[in-house]
Design an enzyme around this catalytic site. Structure first.
Site, PDB file in Angstrom:
ATOM      1  CG  ASP A  50     -34.926   1.122 -16.969  1.00  0.00           C
ATOM      2  OD1 ASP A  50     -35.753   1.015 -17.895  1.00  0.00           O
ATOM      3  OD2 ASP A  50     -34.164   0.197 -16.631  1.00  0.00           O
ATOM      4  CB  VAL A  51     -38.886   4.054 -20.407  1.00  0.00           C
ATOM      5  CG1 VAL A  51     -38.404   5.475 -20.646  1.00  0.00           C
ATOM      6  CG2 VAL A  51     -38.232   3.071 -21.378  1.00  0.00           C
ATOM      7  CG  ASN A  77     -36.271   9.617 -28.353  1.00  0.00           C
ATOM      8  OD1 ASN A  77     -36.245   9.501 -29.583  1.00  0.00           O
ATOM      9  ND2 ASN A  77     -35.171   9.526 -27.611  1.00  0.00           N
ATOM     10  CE1 TYR A 142     -36.825  -0.437 -33.025  1.00  0.00           C
ATOM     11  CE2 TYR A 142     -37.350  -0.467 -35.360  1.00  0.00           C
ATOM     12  CZ  TYR A 142     -36.986   0.227 -34.222  1.00  0.00           C
ATOM     13  OH  TYR A 142     -36.796   1.594 -34.281  1.00  0.00           O
ATOM     14  CE  LYS A 146     -39.491   1.781 -32.014  1.00  0.00           C
ATOM     15  NZ  LYS A 146     -39.489   2.929 -31.082  1.00  0.00           N
TER      16      LYS A 146
HETATM   17  N1  NAD Z   1     -32.294   5.752 -35.593  1.00  0.00           N
HETATM   18  C1  NAD Z   1     -33.214   5.375 -36.467  1.00  0.00           C
HETATM   19  O1  NAD Z   1     -32.907   5.112 -37.656  1.00  0.00           O
HETATM   20  C2  NAD Z   1     -34.647   5.279 -36.047  1.00  0.00           C
HETATM   21  C3  NAD Z   1     -35.620   5.067 -37.017  1.00  0.00           C
HETATM   22  C4  NAD Z   1     -36.959   4.961 -36.629  1.00  0.00           C
HETATM   23  C5  NAD Z   1     -37.294   5.073 -35.296  1.00  0.00           C
HETATM   24  N2  NAD Z   1     -36.326   5.284 -34.364  1.00  0.00           N
HETATM   25  C6  NAD Z   1     -36.736   5.367 -32.965  1.00  0.00           C
HETATM   26  O2  NAD Z   1     -36.340   6.621 -32.441  1.00  0.00           O
HETATM   27  C7  NAD Z   1     -36.051   6.488 -31.050  1.00  0.00           C
HETATM   28  C8  NAD Z   1     -34.674   7.067 -30.747  1.00  0.00           C
HETATM   29  O3  NAD Z   1     -33.701   6.362 -31.505  1.00  0.00           O
HETATM   30  P1  NAD Z   1     -32.177   6.825 -31.641  1.00  0.00           P
HETATM   31  O4  NAD Z   1     -31.774   6.554 -33.037  1.00  0.00           O
HETATM   32  O5  NAD Z   1     -31.973   8.176 -31.068  1.00  0.00           O
HETATM   33  O6  NAD Z   1     -31.481   5.725 -30.697  1.00  0.00           O
HETATM   34  P2  NAD Z   1     -30.218   5.870 -29.728  1.00  0.00           P
HETATM   35  O7  NAD Z   1     -29.750   4.474 -29.502  1.00  0.00           O
HETATM   36  O8  NAD Z   1     -29.250   6.891 -30.230  1.00  0.00           O
HETATM   37  O9  NAD Z   1     -30.869   6.447 -28.400  1.00  0.00           O
HETATM   38  C9  NAD Z   1     -31.757   5.720 -27.611  1.00  0.00           C
HETATM   39  C10 NAD Z   1     -31.699   6.250 -26.206  1.00  0.00           C
HETATM   40  O10 NAD Z   1     -32.613   5.475 -25.414  1.00  0.00           O
HETATM   41  C11 NAD Z   1     -31.986   5.206 -24.180  1.00  0.00           C
HETATM   42  N3  NAD Z   1     -32.568   4.015 -23.584  1.00  0.00           N
HETATM   43  C12 NAD Z   1     -32.389   2.714 -23.923  1.00  0.00           C
HETATM   44  N4  NAD Z   1     -33.063   1.913 -23.070  1.00  0.00           N
HETATM   45  C13 NAD Z   1     -33.665   2.732 -22.185  1.00  0.00           C
HETATM   46  C14 NAD Z   1     -34.505   2.520 -21.066  1.00  0.00           C
HETATM   47  N5  NAD Z   1     -34.833   1.282 -20.650  1.00  0.00           N
HETATM   48  N6  NAD Z   1     -34.975   3.600 -20.384  1.00  0.00           N
HETATM   49  C15 NAD Z   1     -34.624   4.852 -20.772  1.00  0.00           C
HETATM   50  N7  NAD Z   1     -33.835   5.117 -21.800  1.00  0.00           N
HETATM   51  C16 NAD Z   1     -33.370   4.065 -22.503  1.00  0.00           C
HETATM   52  C17 NAD Z   1     -30.510   5.028 -24.510  1.00  0.00           C
HETATM   53  O11 NAD Z   1     -29.696   5.225 -23.343  1.00  0.00           O
HETATM   54  C18 NAD Z   1     -30.309   6.086 -25.575  1.00  0.00           C
HETATM   55  O12 NAD Z   1     -29.880   7.327 -25.017  1.00  0.00           O
HETATM   56  C19 NAD Z   1     -36.186   5.009 -30.721  1.00  0.00           C
HETATM   57  O13 NAD Z   1     -37.458   4.762 -30.174  1.00  0.00           O
HETATM   58  C20 NAD Z   1     -36.052   4.345 -32.073  1.00  0.00           C
HETATM   59  O14 NAD Z   1     -36.670   3.075 -32.121  1.00  0.00           O
HETATM   60  C21 NAD Z   1     -35.013   5.396 -34.704  1.00  0.00           C
END
Ligand code: NAD
Length: 243
Positions: A50-51, A77, A142, A146
């Protein structure tokens, strides 16, 4: 073709999610060894992390040290999204988003640094977002989280440049990606299909990113192909913030 990450040991947080899995698969396809971390119980996870928890980070680093003895890369990530303007967002929600998205990246950079210092041409990649570059009325927490990732990345890059070996650190800024996160955002609206159409329509290239397109950029930043790039922002947004 030579593989860009042959034998490199790379820790990915949030590795069970859409981008975490795509990034992990792309690293492995390029010869890297991925330590997949995510919340306990998430599928395919090597290390429960858990980050937001300092003690999880120290335990994870001990595990990586005993298994591999070093880290060559870190992908911060893990992240969560939250919709709400500044008045709608509760303080508890603000704190939750900041804890995962900002504290999590801070703790990752901080606790991985000693193992990265034992690595070969080490590189950190932090997942920010276009929402770390431009604001949205309903993205108060958010946006703030970010934006914090964007500037923390630069501080870490400057500190990393003074180390031996030098540790590079860059941020990645995707727009909407075809992902569970976007499904969640659209699902919270009255008309999810229409909402996804609008999101894609806002992007000059006319579609959302595909996860491998983001993963490819992360692999490039982890690899020596980007050896002169640090403290930078790689924007992967189909032209969204160009106007
Ligand atoms: N999906 C998009 O459109 C998008 C766009 C820009 C940026 N991002 C960024 O990319 C990254 C990944 O996004 P995604 O779309 O794969 O999201 P996702 O929801 O599919 O995956 C996020 C992962 O983070 C894990 N997570 C959540 N809280 C956590 C914690 N406290 N400790 C450890 N792990 C934890 C979850 O279990 C999940 O597996 C994120 O930082 C997100 O903000 C996503």
């Amino acid at each position: 073709m030579p593989r860009r990450l042959d034998g490199a040991i790379i820790l990915v947080t949030g590795a069970a999610g859409t981008l975490g899995s795509a990034i992990s698969a792309a690293i492995e396809a390029d010869g890297g060894v991925v330590v997949r971390s995510d919340l306990a119980g998430r599928p395919g996870t090597d290390v429960a992390l858990d980050v937001t928890r300092e003690d999880d980070w120290t335990a994870a680093m001990t595990a990586v040290s005993s298994r591999h003895g070093r880290l060559d890369g870190l992908v911060n990530n893990a992240g969560v999204v939250s919709l709400g303007d500044v008045e709608q967002t509760t303080f508890a929600e603000w704190r939750r988003v900041m804890a995962v998205n900002a504290d999590g990246v801070f703790l990752g950079c901080k606790y991985a640094m000693p193992l990265l210092a034992l690595g070969t041409r080490p590189s950190i990649v932090n997942l920010s977002s276009v929402s770390g570059l431009v604001g949205g009325a309903n993205l108060a927490a958010y946006n703030a989280s970010k934006g914090a990732v964007r500037l923390l990345t630069k501080s870490v890059a400057l500190a990393g440049a003074r180390k031996t070996p030098q540790v590079r650190c860059n941020s990645v800024h995707p727009a909407f990606v075809e992902s569970d996160m976007v499904e969640g955002i659209a699902g919270a609206t009255r008309d999810p299909a229409r909402s996804k159409e609008r999101m894609a329509g806002d992007i000059p290239l006319g579609r959302m990113a595909r996860p491998p397109e983001i993963a490819e950029a992360v692999v490039w930043l982890l690899s020596d192909a980007s050896s002169f790039m640090t403290g930078s922002e790689l924007v992967l947004d189909g032209g969204l913030v160009a106007r």
